[in-house]
Design a protein around this motif. Structure first.
Motif, PDB file in Angstrom:
ATOM      1  N   VAL A 455       0.840  -1.117  -0.096  1.00  0.00           N
ATOM      2  CA  VAL A 455      -0.003  -0.011   0.131  1.00  0.00           C
ATOM      3  C   VAL A 455       0.959   1.271  -0.019  1.00  0.00           C
ATOM      4  CG1 VAL A 455      -1.743   1.391   1.310  1.00  0.00           C
ATOM      5  CG2 VAL A 455      -1.764  -1.184   1.135  1.00  0.00           C
ATOM      6  N   THR A 456       0.664   2.185  -0.705  1.00  0.00           N
ATOM      7  CA  THR A 456       1.419   3.707  -0.806  1.00  0.00           C
ATOM      8  C   THR A 456       1.136   4.119   0.416  1.00  0.00           C
ATOM      9  OG1 THR A 456      -0.520   4.781  -1.665  1.00  0.00           O
ATOM     10  CG2 THR A 456       0.749   3.723  -3.358  1.00  0.00           C
ATOM     11  N   GLY A 457       2.316   4.601   0.808  1.00  0.00           N
ATOM     12  CA  GLY A 457       2.463   5.454   2.063  1.00  0.00           C
ATOM     13  C   GLY A 457       2.901   4.542   3.370  1.00  0.00           C
ATOM     14  N   HIS A 458       2.906   4.986   4.331  1.00  0.00           N
ATOM     15  CA  HIS A 458       3.376   4.303   5.724  1.00  0.00           C
ATOM     16  C   HIS A 458       2.335   4.806   6.816  1.00  0.00           C
ATOM     17  CE1 HIS A 458       7.339   4.113   3.428  1.00  0.00           C
ATOM     18  NE2 HIS A 458       7.185   5.266   3.497  1.00  0.00           N
ATOM     19  N   GLY A 459       2.511   3.817   8.087  1.00  0.00           N
ATOM     20  CA  GLY A 459       1.995   4.182   9.160  1.00  0.00           C
ATOM     21  C   GLY A 459       0.469   3.644   9.228  1.00  0.00           C
ATOM     22  N   LEU A 460      -0.482   4.288   9.843  1.00  0.00           N
ATOM     23  CA  LEU A 460      -1.889   3.745  10.021  1.00  0.00           C
ATOM     24  C   LEU A 460      -2.832   3.606   9.128  1.00  0.00           C
ATOM     25  CD1 LEU A 460      -3.629   2.508  12.424  1.00  0.00           C
ATOM     26  CD2 LEU A 460      -4.187   5.057  13.007  1.00  0.00           C
ATOM     27  N   PRO A 461      -2.638   4.792   8.188  1.00  0.00           N
ATOM     28  CA  PRO A 461      -3.691   4.563   6.785  1.00  0.00           C
ATOM     29  C   PRO A 461      -3.369   3.246   5.935  1.00  0.00           C
ATOM     30  CG  PRO A 461      -3.037   6.817   7.326  1.00  0.00           C
ATOM     31  CD  PRO A 461      -2.215   6.080   8.206  1.00  0.00           C
ATOM     32  N   ALA A 462      -2.145   2.811   5.886  1.00  0.00           N
ATOM     33  CA  ALA A 462      -1.668   2.118   4.979  1.00  0.00           C
ATOM     34  C   ALA A 462      -1.691   0.892   5.568  1.00  0.00           C
ATOM     35  CB  ALA A 462      -0.162   2.274   4.562  1.00  0.00           C
ATOM     36  N   ALA A 463      -1.756   0.620   6.963  1.00  0.00           N
ATOM     37  CA  ALA A 463      -2.005  -0.716   7.838  1.00  0.00           C
ATOM     38  C   ALA A 463      -3.273  -1.162   7.575  1.00  0.00           C
ATOM     39  CB  ALA A 463      -1.324  -0.308   8.989  1.00  0.00           C
ATOM     40  N   LEU A 464      -4.260   0.104   7.881  1.00  0.00           N
ATOM     41  CA  LEU A 464      -5.855  -0.302   7.479  1.00  0.00           C
ATOM     42  C   LEU A 464      -6.024  -0.628   6.390  1.00  0.00           C
ATOM     43  CD1 LEU A 464      -7.150   2.792   9.721  1.00  0.00           C
ATOM     44  CD2 LEU A 464      -7.048   0.425  10.251  1.00  0.00           C
ATOM     45  N   LEU A 465      -5.706   0.033   5.202  1.00  0.00           N
ATOM     46  CA  LEU A 465      -6.123  -0.530   3.859  1.00  0.00           C
ATOM     47  C   LEU A 465      -5.326  -2.241   3.674  1.00  0.00           C
ATOM     48  CD1 LEU A 465      -7.320  -0.426   1.432  1.00  0.00           C
ATOM     49  CD2 LEU A 465      -5.483   1.027   0.788  1.00  0.00           C
ATOM     50  N   SER A 466      -4.208  -2.398   4.234  1.00  0.00           N
ATOM     51  CA  SER A 466      -3.512  -3.821   4.010  1.00  0.00           C
ATOM     52  C   SER A 466      -4.357  -4.620   4.919  1.00  0.00           C
ATOM     53  CB  SER A 466      -2.231  -3.743   4.470  1.00  0.00           C
ATOM     54  OG  SER A 466      -1.944  -3.583   6.001  1.00  0.00           O
ATOM     55  N   GLY A 467      -4.882  -4.278   5.923  1.00  0.00           N
ATOM     56  CA  GLY A 467      -5.606  -5.079   6.893  1.00  0.00           C
ATOM     57  C   GLY A 467      -7.160  -5.566   5.965  1.00  0.00           C
ATOM     58  N   ALA A 468      -7.731  -4.606   5.140  1.00  0.00           N
ATOM     59  CA  ALA A 468      -8.903  -4.653   4.362  1.00  0.00           C
ATOM     60  C   ALA A 468      -8.695  -5.683   3.343  1.00  0.00           C
ATOM     61  CB  ALA A 468      -9.290  -3.699   3.850  1.00  0.00           C
ATOM     62  N   ILE A 469      -7.285  -5.313   2.802  1.00  0.00           N
ATOM     63  CA  ILE A 469      -6.901  -6.522   1.737  1.00  0.00           C
ATOM     64  C   ILE A 469      -6.688  -7.909   2.227  1.00  0.00           C
ATOM     65  CG2 ILE A 469      -5.031  -7.003  -0.067  1.00  0.00           C
ATOM     66  CD1 ILE A 469      -4.660  -3.812  -0.184  1.00  0.00           C
ATOM     67  N   HIS A 470      -6.058  -7.932   3.306  1.00  0.00           N
ATOM     68  CA  HIS A 470      -5.842  -9.512   4.173  1.00  0.00           C
ATOM     69  C   HIS A 470      -7.416  -9.971   4.008  1.00  0.00           C
ATOM     70  CE1 HIS A 470      -4.872 -12.260   7.137  1.00  0.00           C
ATOM     71  NE2 HIS A 470      -5.990 -11.901   7.948  1.00  0.00           N
ATOM     72  N   GLY A 471      -8.176  -9.510   4.713  1.00  0.00           N
ATOM     73  CA  GLY A 471      -9.494  -9.988   4.982  1.00  0.00           C
ATOM     74  C   GLY A 471     -10.318 -10.389   3.593  1.00  0.00           C
ATOM     75  N   ALA A 472      -9.998  -9.447   2.591  1.00  0.00           N
ATOM     76  CA  ALA A 472     -10.704  -9.755   1.281  1.00  0.00           C
ATOM     77  C   ALA A 472     -10.038 -11.050   0.424  1.00  0.00           C
ATOM     78  CB  ALA A 472     -10.424  -8.480   0.254  1.00  0.00           C
ATOM     79  N   PHE A 473      -8.805 -11.186   0.701  1.00  0.00           N
ATOM     80  CA  PHE A 473      -8.043 -12.277   0.062  1.00  0.00           C
ATOM     81  C   PHE A 473      -8.414 -13.494   0.880  1.00  0.00           C
ATOM     82  CE2 PHE A 473      -4.268 -15.216   0.401  1.00  0.00           C
ATOM     83  CZ  PHE A 473      -4.222 -15.477  -1.062  1.00  0.00           C
ATOM     84  N   HIS A 474      -8.337 -13.752   2.085  1.00  0.00           N
ATOM     85  CA  HIS A 474      -8.921 -14.961   2.746  1.00  0.00           C
ATOM     86  C   HIS A 474     -10.144 -15.265   2.496  1.00  0.00           C
ATOM     87  CE1 HIS A 474      -4.865 -15.871   4.232  1.00  0.00           C
ATOM     88  NE2 HIS A 474      -4.708 -14.806   4.643  1.00  0.00           N
ATOM     89  N   GLY A 475     -11.002 -14.128   2.725  1.00  0.00           N
ATOM     90  CA  GLY A 475     -12.408 -14.260   2.501  1.00  0.00           C
ATOM     91  C   GLY A 475     -12.800 -15.049   1.260  1.00  0.00           C
ATOM     92  N   LEU A 476     -12.178 -14.502   0.034  1.00  0.00           N
ATOM     93  CA  LEU A 476     -12.664 -14.855  -1.340  1.00  0.00           C
ATOM     94  C   LEU A 476     -11.913 -16.047  -1.680  1.00  0.00           C
ATOM     95  CD1 LEU A 476     -12.150 -11.289  -3.124  1.00  0.00           C
ATOM     96  CD2 LEU A 476     -14.512 -12.621  -2.743  1.00  0.00           C
ATOM     97  N   SER A 477     -10.648 -16.367  -1.228  1.00  0.00           N
ATOM     98  CA  SER A 477      -9.987 -17.458  -1.781  1.00  0.00           C
ATOM     99  C   SER A 477     -10.676 -18.926  -0.953  1.00  0.00           C
ATOM    100  CB  SER A 477      -8.476 -17.544  -1.161  1.00  0.00           C
ATOM    101  OG  SER A 477      -8.267 -17.564   0.119  1.00  0.00           O
ATOM    102  N   ARG A 478     -11.657 -18.570   0.110  1.00  0.00           N
ATOM    103  CA  ARG A 478     -11.986 -19.803   0.653  1.00  0.00           C
ATOM    104  C   ARG A 478     -13.534 -19.660   0.377  1.00  0.00           C
ATOM    105  NH1 ARG A 478      -7.807 -18.339   3.784  1.00  0.00           N
ATOM    106  NH2 ARG A 478      -6.778 -19.708   5.044  1.00  0.00           N
TER     107      ARG A 478
END
Length: 640
Positions: A455-478
């Motif tokens: 995710v572009t940038g650093h810190g909390l905003p980037a971490a929140l978006l990467s968390g959303a991507i994590h949830g989407a990947f594992h939810g969809l792949s299963r």
């Protein structure tokens, strides 16, 4: 406040210690003549020109005229009478004492003349001793660039010694107290680096010590008795330097850039006025210049008081004591200025004398005390704000620590399975970052899905978006809907859905993300991949690297992105390496890790250890100096 209480007790004690003996007023024995042109010499002086020296005439104020005084004394006793005539003036540019028939003065002094410091008199003092049954007449010529508000006394040797002893006790004690306050202020400044204490020390040095010592004659009598031109200008120069120091103290003690930013922008006007006055006095020093500067200073002090009252009423607590401090010195300065400008007259000579000395010093002590309380309150307020800020920062750090723990839980551990082995590494540049990696082992369909994103940038905003991507990947792949999809269709569906998630999550931000997803069929070895603007994937076979460079548009850029897709036929022994750009960009020096260096490391016996060691060489132990998040995932294909 302590300074003022000490000053009051010292004034009372000095009267007791010096003896409460009062001199005699000399006004009944004086007559006066004002030489407006200033050209009359002693030889041309006519006794018929003199008129009785009434109080209004002795209050000449700021005048360019030369004032002549005539003192007529008579001794009707049969004994020699020792008397001393004192002209009470804080500053006097020049005075000459004449007696007939001598044409030359018997005594001369003032700031424009060398001063005899040995006699220790702060004011002009003339020995007017008379023999038995005799009389005498003395003529005193007075020239001053400052106010001529004359209080004349006739002393015996005892009353003169008592008066000067009292003044010495009061002024010496005042100087000691202010000097001690100056040292304490500098010490507190050096300890706290709170700049308002430095400005307070500057006010103490320029006004409470420098100006007062010079205004009351101590400096030009003892430090530069032969200063002449400098001595005459010293009081004025120190007054203007005090005004400049007061401007800076006023600005910082009331935090005007924050509390009154509009007023703060206009403070350059009195500052420039003082600079102009300082330069002007070096070339053309005059009574008119002093009068105008004193009046401007009075207006400035009233402004300080008014602003303090305004901020106090608005709830700014430090302004309370600041305004009281300015008020105390304003009251006595106003009395002094009104008296000096001949706008008000006080009938009681002792009160006129006290305004100039004891009450003035007491007001200065009160001012210093209240201003000290004001900056003390401001410092305590700043300390409380810093404590609150520290607690908030600690709370935020605790939240970031918790977020770090949560984000680390998103990163899967190494995994060794049938026909494959996965190794992961994740190093955020801060407590949390925007890199994410993961995998999904589909046992039923015998396939392995690897994913990495940045995710572009650093810190909390980037971490929140990467968390959303994590949830989407594992939810969809299963999800059940992917069971019937082959590799290319599966990857397209995953990337499109994740693009929708990024678009919705970061709709009102400038955040984007790059991502690479790889699907490996563990039976056939086919590797399908899809790339959304991420760094190239590296495939190592037989110690030879192959760069898979298909690109694509980043996630979140638009709703219909164009992704880079392709496939590669894998075989046992192949190593697949996915990474974020932080792996190549972090370094303490220009010696960054290049892609061809990375490829050589991947061909070693233990590529993970080689990469970690190389990273430590470039960024320091434990990657403490990383500029960007750094993550990678390594997968080895093995034979059955």
């Amino acid at each position: 406040m302590l300074q003022a209480l000490l000053m009051l007790s010292l004034i009372f004690w000095s009267h007791v210690a010096a003896g409460a003996t009062d001199p005699q007023l000399a006004a009944p024995f004086l007559s006066l003549w004002e030489d407006q042109e200033g050209r009359t010499t002693f030889a041309d002086l006519k006794d018929t020109s003199f008129v009785p020296a009434t109080p209004d005439r002795l209050n000449a104020g700021y005048t360019s005229s030369i004032i002549w005084l005539r003192l007529d004394l008579k001794n009707t006793t049969a004994q020699r009478v020792s008397r001393y005539f004192e002209i009470e003036l804080d500053t006097i540019s020049r005075f000459d004492v004449y007696v007939r028939p001598q044409a030359e003065p018997i005594l001369s002094g003032g700031q424009l003349r060398p001063w005899n410091a040995a006699d220790g008199h702060r004011h002009p003092v003339v020995d007017v001793t008379l023999d038995a049954l005799s009389q005498g007449t003395w003529y005193i010529r007075l020239e001053n660039h400052y106010s001529l508000c004359i209080i004349a006394w006739l002393h015996s040797a005892e009353t003169l010694a008592a008066k000067e002893s009292r003044e010495f006790i009061v002024f010496g004690s005042y100087t000691g107290i202010m000097g001690f306050a100056l040292i304490i202020s500098l010490y507190v400044f050096m300890s706290t680096r709170h700049v308002v204490f430095l400005h307070f020390a500057t006010v103490l040095l320029t006004y409470h010590l420098g100006f007062q010592l010079t205004n009351f004659g101590l400096t030009w009598i003892h430090l530069w008795p032969d200063g002449k031109e400098w001595a005459d200008r010293a009081t004025f120069i120190l007054m203007e330097l005090s005004s400049i120091a007061g401007i800076f103290f006023f600005r910082h003690s009331l935090e005007l850039p924050r509390t009154l930013p509009k007023l703060n922008r206009w403070l350059w006007i009195p500052f420039v006025k003082s600079l102009i006055a300082l330069v002007w006095c070096l070339f053309a020093f005059s009574t008119e210049l002093v009068a105008v500067s004193v009046q401007c200073l009075g207006v400035l002090l009233l402004g300080y008081y008014g602003v303090g009252i305004y901020l106090w009423r608005r709830g700014y607590a430090p302004a309370k004591y600041s305004s009281i401090g300015w008020l105390t010195v304003i009251l006595f300065n106003v009395l002094t200025i009104l008296q000096a400008a001949d706008l008000v007259r006080f009938d009681q000579p002792w009160f006129r004398s006290a305004i100039r000395f004891e009450l003035m010093l007491m007001s200065c002590g009160l001012q210093a005390g209240f201003l000290a309380i004001a900056i003390g309150n401001q410092f305590q307020k700043a300390q409380r704000e810093r404590e609150i800020e520290y607690l908030e920062r600690r709370k935020l750090e605790k939240n970031l620590d918790d977020a770090h723990i949560v984000q680390e839980a998103f990163i899967p551990h190494d995994l060794k399975g049938h026909r494959f082995e996965i190794v992961t590494s994740h190093h955020p540049s801060a407590r949390i970052g925007g890199d994410w990696l993961g995998y999904h082992h589909d046992v039923i369909h015998k396939r392995l899905i690897l994913a990495i994103c940045d995710v572009t940038g650093h810190g909390l905003p980037a971490a929140l978006l990467s968390g959303a991507i994590h949830g989407a990947f594992h939810g969809l792949s299963r999800a059940e809907e992917v069971d019937a999809l082959e590799g290319p269709q599966l990857l397209a569906m995953l990337m499109q859905r994740i693009n929708d998630v990024v678009g919705m999550t970061a709709a009102n931000t400038s955040l984007l993300a790059t991502m690479l997803i790889l699907s490996i069929d563990l039976e056939s070895g086919r590797m399908d991949y899809i790339n959304a603007g991420h760094t190239p994937m590296v495939l190592v076979r037989d110690n030879h690297p192959v760069y898979i460079l298909e690109g694509g548009s980043p996630l979140g850029l638009n709703s219909q992105p164009s992704f880079g897709v392709g496939y590669y036929q894998g075989q046992p022994g192949d190593t697949v390496f996915l990474y974020t750009d932080g792996l190549l960009e972090n370094a303490r020096s220009p010696r960054r890790l290049q892609l061809h260096h990375l490829s050589r490391l991947l061909t070693t016996q233990d590529p993970l250890e080689a990469i970690q060691k190389r990273l430590e060489d470039l960024t320091g132990p434990e990657a403490t100096t990383m500029d960007d998040d750094c993550s990678f995932i390594l997968c080895r294909l093995q034979s059955a």
